[in-house]
Design an enzyme around this catalytic site. Structure first.
Site, PDB file in Angstrom:
ATOM      1  CE1 TYR A  59      -4.409   1.311   0.724  1.00  0.00           C
ATOM      2  CE2 TYR A  59      -3.059   3.090   1.587  1.00  0.00           C
ATOM      3  CZ  TYR A  59      -4.279   2.619   1.148  1.00  0.00           C
ATOM      4  OH  TYR A  59      -5.373   3.464   1.127  1.00  0.00           O
ATOM      5  CE1 TYR A  67      -5.442   6.003  -1.283  1.00  0.00           C
ATOM      6  CE2 TYR A  67      -7.408   7.286  -1.748  1.00  0.00           C
ATOM      7  CZ  TYR A  67      -6.575   6.672  -0.842  1.00  0.00           C
ATOM      8  OH  TYR A  67      -6.874   6.708   0.497  1.00  0.00           O
TER       9      TYR A  67
END
Lengths: 313, 394
Positions: free
Chosen positions: B298, B348
């Site tokens: 991430y 994202y």
């Protein structure tokens, strides 16, 4: 809209002369008197019939510097105020985010004195729109306008070059104008009210467990070590060291000033607290720098414990 | 050594993935994006809306399960769960779905995340105008908000500065993460930054957002949706696409856990919750760092990618800055990360697009395929209670 697109849309407007706009009133004595009183120019050539008749003017004339007043459309104009090339330019600049305006230069040339009864019309053209400039007010573009005043016979009586700055209002200016927000308020609960009440009294408090003596910040209702619910507030020395810090640049959020220096301060007692550093430039801050608390009235109803470098250390 | 949790991996699998295009302005509602991604995922699996009897997503997703089910034309829902803590939720819906399927609570769970995060609600704009209510999350926020510590970038920057001080990490080290992600995105046609690689110099020239973080240390803001279909491994084997095993799935929160502000613990350099997730994943899947061909870490902000490499045991504490040098995290390196371009390069979507990439890597269908990707790590949001997956060949 990119700067290139804006420029492409401005170019056809620049240099084009708008249709003549008729002055709403003829040149007249009551407006002359109001203007002279407001400005404090009591020249009898503007105000006194007898004096003016005996003067080289042979009668009352209007103050030349009053020129712009004759062409103004008034508070409640009939028709569209933002018509013509200037209206189009202002609308484009508004759409591009340059929503604030300030007049920066005015230059007038007079061909003759205006007299009561003169009926004028005004033609305007935008002569140039600058590229984006940085100014003390914010980034913006200068707009140069030329206005030509003619009488009913078509004779030019005066001209005026008028420059404005159309600019983006910076966040801080907005806050000062009263449209911005105050600082975000810390939420007060039954667990943390003592801390903020202490700050209101300009005391920096740390929660101390009654059972095991552990100091806790942020405070809470129960001790994670001994599981006791009882605690007291201990006053901190207010001194500590910078444990870490950041310098916020973007996005600008009202009402904060940018760059905004925010530090994680480790107090002498061992607990840490987040706050702003004041009285120091971001370039001069370093981890482990000694700092001390300064209770600061940041809003009329909000005191915060800010920190500054300890002088002489 | 395997634990009983590994039974989940033997019983539940990912049968389908689906996504919308990734953009800056989808021009559609978030609800429609969710439905498009879910329809694509069901189609990928060869399942129909009426087969779905469970749903799992983030608390931050704006699309209620019942709205989705209504327009999807679904039937009875026997299971629905949501996970809190922002992007830390990302892999948790897969864990919840796998548990529900493995225990027979339901048969087919759709996990989804849909957001107009660029055109509608920008997370990067920071938290503004939140009323100071006396509830714990808002009270905690109040230790930071009066000073202007309001944006995700600023929260991460505080830990990053201290890590630079302790470990000698430089801004260029952060930049290497961004350069790797953008290199991978440059060859992924679905990535926003397709054919737009950057250099370390580009990174160093990008403007400050919150020092020590530059613009190119921060992930994109994106519109889009991703959906993942979870069902039993047995059923998945009969479906359209090859099943991907959920070899391990885990959540993690540790002592003195904070939401983006681990500033008050003795050590503020690590991501102990990610370490907890890593230990569970390795133990459950029965593998270690040496068995992992690629990892989807991430990457909302570059500094915590370094920390994740350490928490997953690819190197020691403070050593990630050296581990990543020489292209080691790029395709062809020792541990290629984020072959799709990550959230810095592809989009994202709150980590869900990373799960889709993990599935493609295991299937062998990724556009930037890593050889021998039999075990792929996928992680969720960092600095918050988090989650993770190890995906494996079904």
């Amino acid at each position: 809209m990119t700067p290139e697109e804006l420029r492409q849309r401005l170019d056809p407007i620049v240099g084009r002369e708008g249709a003549p706009q008729h002055a709403p009133d003829p040149v007249n004595e009551p407006m002359i008197r109001h203007w002279c009183e407001a400005v404090g120019d009591l020249n009898p050539a503007y105000l006194d019939d007898d004096f003016a008749a005996a003067s080289l003017h042979g009668g009352r004339v209007a103050p030349p510097a009053m020129l712009q007043a004759w062409g103004m459309p008034g508070l409640r104009p009939r028709g569209e105020i933002r018509s013509g090339p200037m209206g189009e330019v202002l609308a484009l600049l508004d759409a591009a985010g340059y929503t604030s305006v300030v007049a920066t230069n005015c230059r007038q040339e007079y061909a003759r004195y205006l007299r009561p009864g003169d009926r004028l019309n005004v033609t305007a053209q935008v002569r140039s729109v600058s590229d984006e400039k940085k100014t003390a007010l914010g980034v913006g573009r200068f707009v140069d306008q030329l206005m030509i005043y003619r009488d009913i016979g078509g004779e030019e009586v005066a001209r005026m070059e008028f420059r404005i700055l159309k600019f983006r209002p910076p966040a801080r200016a907005t806050a000062e104008a009263g449209t911005g927000r105050p600082r975000p308020r810390p939420a007060r609960s039954r667990d943390n009210a003592f801390f903020w009440e202490g700050v209101d009294e300009r005391r920096l408090l740390i929660q101390r467990c009654d059972g095991c003596g552990r100091l806790r910040h942020p405070p809470g209702p129960m001790c994670p070590d001994c599981h006791g619910f009882d605690w007291e507030a201990q006053e901190a020395s207010g001194r500590g060291r910078v444990y870490s810090f950041v310098v916020a640049h973007h996005p600008p959020i009202p009402p904060f000033d940018y760059p905004n220096l925010i530090a994680l301060v480790e107090l002498e007692e061992g607990t840490r607290i987040v706050s702003n550093l004041i009285g120091v430039s971001p370039d001069d801050v370093a981890i482990d720098m000694p700092v001390e608390v300064v209770f600061t009235q940041v809003d009329p109803d909000l005191v915060l414990p800010l920190f500054r470098p300890i002088p002489g250390r | 050594m395997k634990s009983d949790r590994s039974e989940i991996g033997d019983r539940a699998a990912i049968a389908g993935i689906g996504q919308t295009e990734f953009s800056k302005d989808s021009g559609r509602s978030e609800l429609r994006l969710a439905l498009e991604a879910i329809s694509a995922a069901l189609d990928d699996a060869g399942l129909r809306p009426e087969d779905v009897d469970g749903m799992a997503t983030f608390t931050m997703d704006n699309n209620p399960e019942i709205e989705i089910n209504r327009y999807l034309g679904g039937g009875d829902l026997k299971f629905f769960s949501r996970t809190h803590y922002g992007g830390g939720a990302a892999c948790a819906p897969i864990l919840h779905a796998a548990m529900a399927v493995a225990t027979g609570v339901c048969d087919v769970v759709v996990c989804y995340r849909a957001m107009n995060e660029r055109s509608q609600q920008r997370f990067g704009a920071g938290v503004q105008g939140r009323p100071p209510m006396p509830v714990p999350e808002v009270v905690h926020f109040g230790w930071h908000s009066p000073y202007g510590l309001l944006t995700p970038a600023s929260w991460v920057a505080m830990n990053a500065r201290r890590a630079m001080h302790e470990y000698g990490i430089t801004s260029e080290d952060f930049g290497r993460i961004s350069v790797a992600d953008r290199k991978h995105a440059a060859t992924n046609p679905k990535a926003w930054f397709f054919e737009k690689p950057i250099t370390l110099e580009d990174h160093q020239r990008s403007r400050w957002i919150v020092e020590p973080l530059r613009l190119l240390d921060c992930c994109q803001e994106s519109d889009g949706a991703v959906a993942v279909v979870v069902t039993s491994l047995e059923r998945a084997r009969d479906l359209r696409s090859p099943p991907v095993r959920i070899a391990a799935a885990a959540q993690g929160a540790t002592t003195d856990q904070q939401m983006m502000t681990r500033y008050y613990s003795e050590d503020i350099l690590g991501l102990p919750e990610m370490g907890l997730v890593a230990r569970q994943l390795y133990q459950t899947a029965g593998v270690g760092p040496g068995d992992v061909a690629t990892a989807i870490f991430y990457d909302h902000f570059t500094p915590f990618v370094l920390t994740q490499i350490e928490e997953f045991g690819f190197c020691g504490r403070g050593e990630a800055k050296d581990f990543i040098k020489g292209g080691n995290i790029e395709l062809g390196g020792g541990l290629p990360i984020n072959p799709h371009g990550g959230q810095l390069g592809e989009a994202y979507i709150h980590g869900m697009n990373g799960i889709a990439e993990g599935v493609r890597q295991v299937r062998g269908t990724a556009v930037n395929q890593v050889e021998g990707a039999e075990h792929v790590i996928v992680t969720a949001g960092t600095g918050v209670p988090t989650s993770g997956l190890i995906l494996g060949v079904g």
